[in-house]
Design a protein around this motif. Structure first.
Motif, PDB file in Angstrom:
ATOM      1  N   PHE A 198       0.828  -1.200   0.000  1.00 58.94           N
ATOM      2  CA  PHE A 198       0.000   0.000   0.000  1.00 58.94           C
ATOM      3  C   PHE A 198       0.871   1.262   0.000  1.00 58.94           C
ATOM      4  O   PHE A 198       0.619   2.207  -0.743  1.00 58.94           O
ATOM      5  N   PHE A 199       1.930   1.225   0.795  1.00 55.97           N
ATOM      6  CA  PHE A 199       2.790   2.403   0.895  1.00 55.97           C
ATOM      7  C   PHE A 199       3.577   2.637  -0.383  1.00 55.97           C
ATOM      8  O   PHE A 199       3.822   3.774  -0.769  1.00 55.97           O
ATOM      9  N   SER A 200       4.006   1.549  -1.042  1.00 54.40           N
ATOM     10  CA  SER A 200       4.917   1.753  -2.170  1.00 54.40           C
ATOM     11  C   SER A 200       4.196   1.792  -3.511  1.00 54.40           C
ATOM     12  O   SER A 200       4.713   2.359  -4.465  1.00 54.40           O
ATOM     13  N   ARG A 201       2.997   1.204  -3.609  1.00 54.66           N
ATOM     14  CA  ARG A 201       2.400   1.053  -4.937  1.00 54.66           C
ATOM     15  C   ARG A 201       1.217   1.973  -5.191  1.00 54.66           C
ATOM     16  O   ARG A 201       0.970   2.354  -6.317  1.00 54.66           O
ATOM     17  N   THR A 202       0.448   2.324  -4.161  1.00 58.98           N
ATOM     18  CA  THR A 202      -0.777   3.075  -4.442  1.00 58.98           C
ATOM     19  C   THR A 202      -0.518   4.578  -4.368  1.00 58.98           C
ATOM     20  O   THR A 202       0.488   5.041  -3.827  1.00 58.98           O
ATOM     21  N   ARG A 203      -1.471   5.290  -4.916  1.00 60.32           N
ATOM     22  CA  ARG A 203      -1.386   6.746  -4.952  1.00 60.32           C
ATOM     23  C   ARG A 203      -1.422   7.326  -3.531  1.00 60.32           C
ATOM     24  O   ARG A 203      -0.612   8.181  -3.163  1.00 60.32           O
ATOM     25  N   ILE A 204      -2.369   6.813  -2.741  1.00 57.23           N
ATOM     26  CA  ILE A 204      -2.496   7.313  -1.369  1.00 57.23           C
ATOM     27  C   ILE A 204      -1.235   6.990  -0.571  1.00 57.23           C
ATOM     28  O   ILE A 204      -0.731   7.806   0.201  1.00 57.23           O
ATOM     29  N   GLY A 205      -0.705   5.777  -0.812  1.00 57.63           N
ATOM     30  CA  GLY A 205       0.506   5.381  -0.086  1.00 57.63           C
ATOM     31  C   GLY A 205       1.650   6.322  -0.385  1.00 57.63           C
ATOM     32  O   GLY A 205       2.398   6.725   0.511  1.00 57.63           O
ATOM     33  N   ARG A 206       1.764   6.692  -1.657  1.00 56.62           N
ATOM     34  CA  ARG A 206       2.850   7.618  -2.017  1.00 56.62           C
ATOM     35  C   ARG A 206       2.611   8.979  -1.375  1.00 56.62           C
ATOM     36  O   ARG A 206       3.551   9.633  -0.915  1.00 56.62           O
ATOM     37  N   ALA A 207       1.339   9.382  -1.346  1.00 54.97           N
ATOM     38  CA  ALA A 207       1.025  10.654  -0.684  1.00 54.97           C
ATOM     39  C   ALA A 207       1.410  10.586   0.792  1.00 54.97           C
ATOM     40  O   ALA A 207       1.961  11.538   1.346  1.00 54.97           O
ATOM     41  N   LEU A 208       1.139   9.438   1.410  1.00 59.38           N
ATOM     42  CA  LEU A 208       1.497   9.273   2.820  1.00 59.38           C
ATOM     43  C   LEU A 208       2.998   9.440   3.026  1.00 59.38           C
ATOM     44  O   LEU A 208       3.446  10.097   3.958  1.00 59.38           O
ATOM     45  N   ARG A 209       3.763   8.829   2.125  1.00 63.39           N
ATOM     46  CA  ARG A 209       5.216   8.927   2.285  1.00 63.39           C
ATOM     47  C   ARG A 209       5.688  10.355   2.046  1.00 63.39           C
ATOM     48  O   ARG A 209       6.627  10.831   2.684  1.00 63.39           O
ATOM     49  N   ALA A 210       4.996  11.036   1.127  1.00 59.13           N
ATOM     50  CA  ALA A 210       5.359  12.431   0.879  1.00 59.13           C
ATOM     51  C   ALA A 210       5.118  13.263   2.138  1.00 59.13           C
ATOM     52  O   ALA A 210       5.958  14.074   2.533  1.00 59.13           O
ATOM     53  N   VAL A 211       3.964  13.031   2.771  1.00 59.99           N
ATOM     54  CA  VAL A 211       3.655  13.772   3.998  1.00 59.99           C
ATOM     55  C   VAL A 211       4.683  13.456   5.069  1.00 59.99           C
ATOM     56  O   VAL A 211       5.134  14.338   5.806  1.00 59.99           O
ATOM     57  N   ALA A 212       5.074  12.176   5.133  1.00 59.79           N
ATOM     58  CA  ALA A 212       6.053  11.803   6.147  1.00 59.79           C
ATOM     59  C   ALA A 212       7.368  12.535   5.931  1.00 59.79           C
ATOM     60  O   ALA A 212       8.032  12.931   6.877  1.00 59.79           O
ATOM     61  N   ASP A 213       7.729  12.744   4.653  1.00 64.78           N
ATOM     62  CA  ASP A 213       8.998  13.428   4.387  1.00 64.78           C
ATOM     63  C   ASP A 213       8.921  14.897   4.742  1.00 64.78           C
ATOM     64  O   ASP A 213       9.797  15.428   5.407  1.00 64.78           O
ATOM     65  N   SER A 214       7.878  15.563   4.288  1.00 66.94           N
ATOM     66  CA  SER A 214       7.776  16.991   4.582  1.00 66.94           C
ATOM     67  C   SER A 214       6.336  17.443   4.415  1.00 66.94           C
ATOM     68  O   SER A 214       5.743  17.265   3.352  1.00 66.94           O
ATOM     69  N   HIS A 215       5.795  18.025   5.474  1.00 66.68           N
ATOM     70  CA  HIS A 215       4.415  18.490   5.408  1.00 66.68           C
ATOM     71  C   HIS A 215       4.256  19.591   4.372  1.00 66.68           C
ATOM     72  O   HIS A 215       3.354  19.567   3.547  1.00 66.68           O
ATOM     73  N   GLU A 216       5.171  20.564   4.408  1.00 70.91           N
ATOM     74  CA  GLU A 216       5.027  21.720   3.517  1.00 70.91           C
ATOM     75  C   GLU A 216       5.127  21.294   2.059  1.00 70.91           C
ATOM     76  O   GLU A 216       4.320  21.706   1.229  1.00 70.91           O
ATOM     77  N   ALA A 217       6.128  20.467   1.775  1.00 74.23           N
ATOM     78  CA  ALA A 217       6.314  20.048   0.383  1.00 74.23           C
ATOM     79  C   ALA A 217       5.098  19.271  -0.097  1.00 74.23           C
ATOM     80  O   ALA A 217       4.642  19.454  -1.235  1.00 74.23           O
ATOM     81  N   ALA A 218       4.546  18.425   0.768  1.00 76.07           N
ATOM     82  CA  ALA A 218       3.373  17.651   0.374  1.00 76.07           C
ATOM     83  C   ALA A 218       2.199  18.580   0.093  1.00 76.07           C
ATOM     84  O   ALA A 218       1.484  18.415  -0.894  1.00 76.07           O
ATOM     85  N   LEU A 219       2.017  19.579   0.961  1.00 80.12           N
ATOM     86  CA  LEU A 219       0.934  20.545   0.747  1.00 80.12           C
ATOM     87  C   LEU A 219       1.094  21.256  -0.588  1.00 80.12           C
ATOM     88  O   LEU A 219       0.143  21.466  -1.327  1.00 80.12           O
ATOM     89  N   SER A 220       2.344  21.602  -0.900  1.00 82.54           N
ATOM     90  CA  SER A 220       2.565  22.409  -2.090  1.00 82.54           C
ATOM     91  C   SER A 220       2.312  21.627  -3.367  1.00 82.54           C
ATOM     92  O   SER A 220       2.095  22.222  -4.415  1.00 82.54           O
ATOM     93  N   VAL A 221       2.367  20.299  -3.321  1.00 84.59           N
ATOM     94  CA  VAL A 221       2.020  19.557  -4.539  1.00 84.59           C
ATOM     95  C   VAL A 221       0.572  19.072  -4.495  1.00 84.59           C
ATOM     96  O   VAL A 221       0.180  18.217  -5.270  1.00 84.59           O
ATOM     97  N   GLY A 222      -0.207  19.619  -3.584  1.00 85.32           N
ATOM     98  CA  GLY A 222      -1.641  19.391  -3.640  1.00 85.32           C
ATOM     99  C   GLY A 222      -2.141  18.194  -2.877  1.00 85.32           C
ATOM    100  O   GLY A 222      -3.192  17.647  -3.170  1.00 85.32           O
ATOM    101  N   ILE A 223      -1.388  17.741  -1.884  1.00 84.89           N
ATOM    102  CA  ILE A 223      -1.876  16.634  -1.060  1.00 84.89           C
ATOM    103  C   ILE A 223      -2.634  17.227   0.129  1.00 84.89           C
ATOM    104  O   ILE A 223      -2.147  18.146   0.788  1.00 84.89           O
ATOM    105  N   SER A 224      -3.821  16.673   0.381  1.00 82.24           N
ATOM    106  CA  SER A 224      -4.604  17.183   1.505  1.00 82.24           C
ATOM    107  C   SER A 224      -4.130  16.531   2.795  1.00 82.24           C
ATOM    108  O   SER A 224      -4.289  15.327   2.995  1.00 82.24           O
ATOM    109  N   LEU A 225      -3.546  17.358   3.668  1.00 84.43           N
ATOM    110  CA  LEU A 225      -3.032  16.812   4.926  1.00 84.43           C
ATOM    111  C   LEU A 225      -4.150  16.203   5.766  1.00 84.43           C
ATOM    112  O   LEU A 225      -3.991  15.138   6.358  1.00 84.43           O
ATOM    113  N   GLU A 226      -5.311  16.901   5.805  1.00 81.99           N
ATOM    114  CA  GLU A 226      -6.414  16.424   6.637  1.00 81.99           C
ATOM    115  C   GLU A 226      -6.828  15.015   6.230  1.00 81.99           C
ATOM    116  O   GLU A 226      -7.014  14.133   7.061  1.00 81.99           O
TER     117      GLU A 226
END
Lengths: 331, 358
Positions: free
Chosen positions: A195-223
């Motif tokens: 789930f973490f490595s293959r799906t879209r949501i999983g990748r979004a999760l890993r992006a959030v884990a790396d950096s909240h701001e960067a994830a927000l800036s590419v349009g991932i909803s933190l909530e």
């Protein structure tokens, strides 16, 4: 005269050292079946610690929140399942409803705790999870009653009984439910990894884990991510609760045992899923071995603090854990 | 209208930097002390004195202890219960080994034992902080609790495994044990709490307190300013554990009359921590407010619905108070992370300028 007085003291010391350093290993060699049984018990309880720690890691990675309530979520999930079943709901429907309840919990926590506290220091969020813990304890007891409950295993088609092997000059008993727990836990970890490595949501999760701001800036909803990750932790809690409940009763007394996941995290590192698993197994194994072979020397009950003392030593010498990232501030 | 500082001029630095700079505050404090020392014992109501006021004061003392560590120095501890236990068991051992020595001496001395243990378990705080430290203090909690159960020497090889408070006299008056009157016990607790609060207040408003707060606000900057982190943090652990130890000794000797190891379990640690969070991190008066709120909440839940004709079962009361406390912590952290003490401060500020907004 003087020498003779010295001798008993010296031999007592020798005997003491013998009891600590040699005797346990002699026992291990003499009864390999007992050793194998202890190792197995250790691995099983270690796996359950690892599962709780896994829930911690999931949430910590995605939201930076150290979720103290994970242990209570385990009890709460198991209580919901058993409570619904006792109220007359069929077992698998109860399971589905318990999953729904965990989703609602994730949603409510995100709305009422995480969102208003966004941007606060980590320690404030940590303390807020104490609040969640106490609220869930009170709520769970009011809704489902404070008495310990028995986990439903047969209606969920979980195996019962034990397999006995006659090997190593004795016998080793493996509970079938423990084997089932190991299999399902491995499947779940594998599923999470995919789930973490293959799906879209999983990748979004890993992006959030790396950096909240960067994830927000590419349009991932933190909530959204937070709800998903708390829900995932709730699912892990439910699975943990089922297997833990099958080994003992389902009651809030599990809370103290669930705290053992904290030293597991110190050992494995706060951000590493493999670390949580290896740490859990090490703590479980170490605790059972120490209690069985060294515990009688000090009157037993060492498993109450062994894990924490190991964690304390790790904090002093290797604060990032076995696999964790080196982010800890060491001042 | 009454709460005005008009006409109160500060002519010296001392009066300007007083803890209670406004006359009305000082009058209020004097009234509270008078009520505590005269009015409450005068009620001769055993319930109020023994089941409400004495435990409240003891919890407030323990909260002050934890507040020094968590609120003023920023080191989160989950081992408060165990440190209270160290105080209680130390006091018990001391008074059974040296029964002729004044019990109050041992109550205070037991704080030093607790302080030593606190310093020992505070050593990891030099390398870690935040929740890492919280987990390290959990090691103290569980290890010490295990010691209270498994080391029979600590409870004089009692079969029950519990400590029983022996009868002790102070200037001819029985102060501990079952024959002591609740007024006597209340007066001793009150006096000790007042004195220790006064000491703690002076400590946190002075140089040491400023050092603690500097470390809390930013340890790196504090170190650059010449504050040595090692002694500062360890001192905070020592003072905090001293207060907790004295509170633990008072709890067993002047309230419970006897105790098992389970009294000093992890739940006790959490109760004290919640008092500190709700009352206000880094505030003396907050410690009292938090202790009052959390301790009195279950009592209110028991008696208010009963007087309204809806008696709650004691299990329900406990569960409800768990829920309310949990919710309250979240609400307090969201609305006002500085706790009730800050709300009190805001109220006072509003009163000073009333009826104008500022």
């Amino acid at each position: 005269m003087h020498v003779e007085k010295q001798r008993p003291a010296g031999s007592a010391l020798m005997h003491f050292l013998y009891l600590i350093f040699i005797d346990p290993f002699v026992q291990m060699a003499q009864a390999p079946d007992l050793l194998a049984q202890t190792l197995w018990e250790g691995l099983v309880s270690g796996m359950l610690y690892a599962l709780i720690a896994l829930g911690f890691v999931l949430i910590f990675k995605a939201s930076g929140v150290f979720n103290f309530a994970q242990g209570i979520m385990v009890v709460f999930a198991a209580l919901t399942l058993v409570g619904l079943y006792e109220a007359g709901v069929p077992a698998f429907l109860a399971l589905a409803l318990a999953i729904v309840v965990m989703f609602i919990l994730a949603f409510v926590v995100e709305r009422s705790v995480l969102r208003p506290l966004v941007g606060q220091p980590d320690i404030i969020l940590f303390m807020a999870t104490f609040g969640i813990t106490y609220f869930l304890i009170g709520f769970g007891e009011i809704v489902f009653g404070g008495d310990p409950k028995v986990m439903i295993t047969a209606p969920l088609y979980l195996p019962k009984g034990a397999i006995t092997y006659h090997t190593l000059g004795g016998m080793v008993q493996l509970q079938k439910i423990d084997i089932a727990a190991a299999v399902i836990a491995s499947l779940m970890v594998a599923g999470l990894a995919i789930f973490f490595s293959r799906t879209r949501i999983g990748r979004a999760l890993r992006a959030v884990a790396d950096s909240h701001e960067a994830a927000l800036s590419v349009g991932i909803s933190l909530e959204q991510i937070w709800v998903i990750v708390w829900f995932a932790a709730g699912l892990v809690a439910l699975v943990t609760g089922i297997f833990w409940g099958a080994r003992s009763d389902v009651s809030f007394a599990l809370e103290v045992i669930a705290l053992k996941a904290l030293p597991v995290l110190i050992l494995g590192g706060f951000t590493s899923i493999p670390g949580a698993i290896v740490g859990g197994l090490i703590i479980g194994l170490g605790e059972k071995i120490v209690e069985f072979y060294w515990g009688p020397l000090v009157g037993g009950g060492t498993d109450a603090w062994f894990a924490y003392v190991i964690a304390l030593l790790f904090l002093l010498f290797r604060p990032q854990g076995l696999f964790g990232e080196r982010i800890i501030e060491r001042i | 209208m009454l709460y005005r500082e008009t006409g109160q001029f500060k002519t010296t630095y001392q009066s300007d930097s007083a803890i209670f700079p406004i006359l009305q505050d000082r009058i209020g404090l004097a009234v509270i002390l008078a009520v505590a020392f005269i009015a409450i014992p005068a009620t001769r109501n055993d319930f109020i004195i023994n089941a409400v006021m004495t435990p409240f004061l003891i919890f407030a003392l323990a909260s002050i202890g934890l507040n020094i560590l968590t609120g003023y120095t920023g080191l989160l501890s989950l081992g408060t219960g165990a440190f209270m236990g160290v105080g209680a068991y130390a006091c018990y051992k001391l008074t059974t080994i040296f029964p002729q020595v004044n019990i109050l001496v041992w109550v205070v001395a037991s704080g030093f034992f607790s302080a030593a243990v606190g310093v020992l378990f505070g050593l990891p705080s030099l390398r870690i902080k935040g929740f890492y430290l919280a987990i390290a203090t959990l090691a103290a909690q569980f290890f010490l609790e295990w010691c209270f159960i498994r080391v029979p020497w600590l409870y004089n090889y009692n079969v029950s495994g519990a400590i029983e408070v022996p009868q002790r006299e102070l200037f001819g008056i029985i102060v501990t044990g079952p024959r002591a009157t609740s007024e006597t016990r209340y007066y001793i607790v009150l006096t000790l709490v007042v004195v220790l609060t006064w000491l703690a207040s002076n400590l946190v408003h002075g140089r040491i307190g400023r050092m603690w707060m500097a470390v809390r606000d930013m340890d790196l900057a504090a170190e650059l300013m010449g504050i040595r982190l090692l002694p500062t943090k360890l001192l905070a652990f020592a003072v905090s554990s001293f207060y907790c130890g004295v509170a633990g000794a008072l709890m067993v000797f002047l309230w419970y009359g006897g105790a098992e190891a389970s009294v000093f379990g992890i739940n006790q640690s959490f109760t004290i921590l919640f008092m500190v969070i709700i009352g206000g991190l880094g505030s003396m008066i907050g410690s009292f407010m938090g202790a009052a709120l959390i301790f009195i909440l279950p009592i209110l839940l028991r008696f208010v619905p009963e007087s309204l004709g809806l008696p709650l079962q004691s299990a329900t009361v406990e569960q409800l108070s768990f829920m309310i406390v949990g919710a309250m912590i979240i609400v307090i952290l969201i609305v006002e992370p500085a706790g009730l003490a800050r709300l009190w401060q805001i109220t006072k500020q509003k009163l000073r300028v009333w009826p104008f907004p500022y």
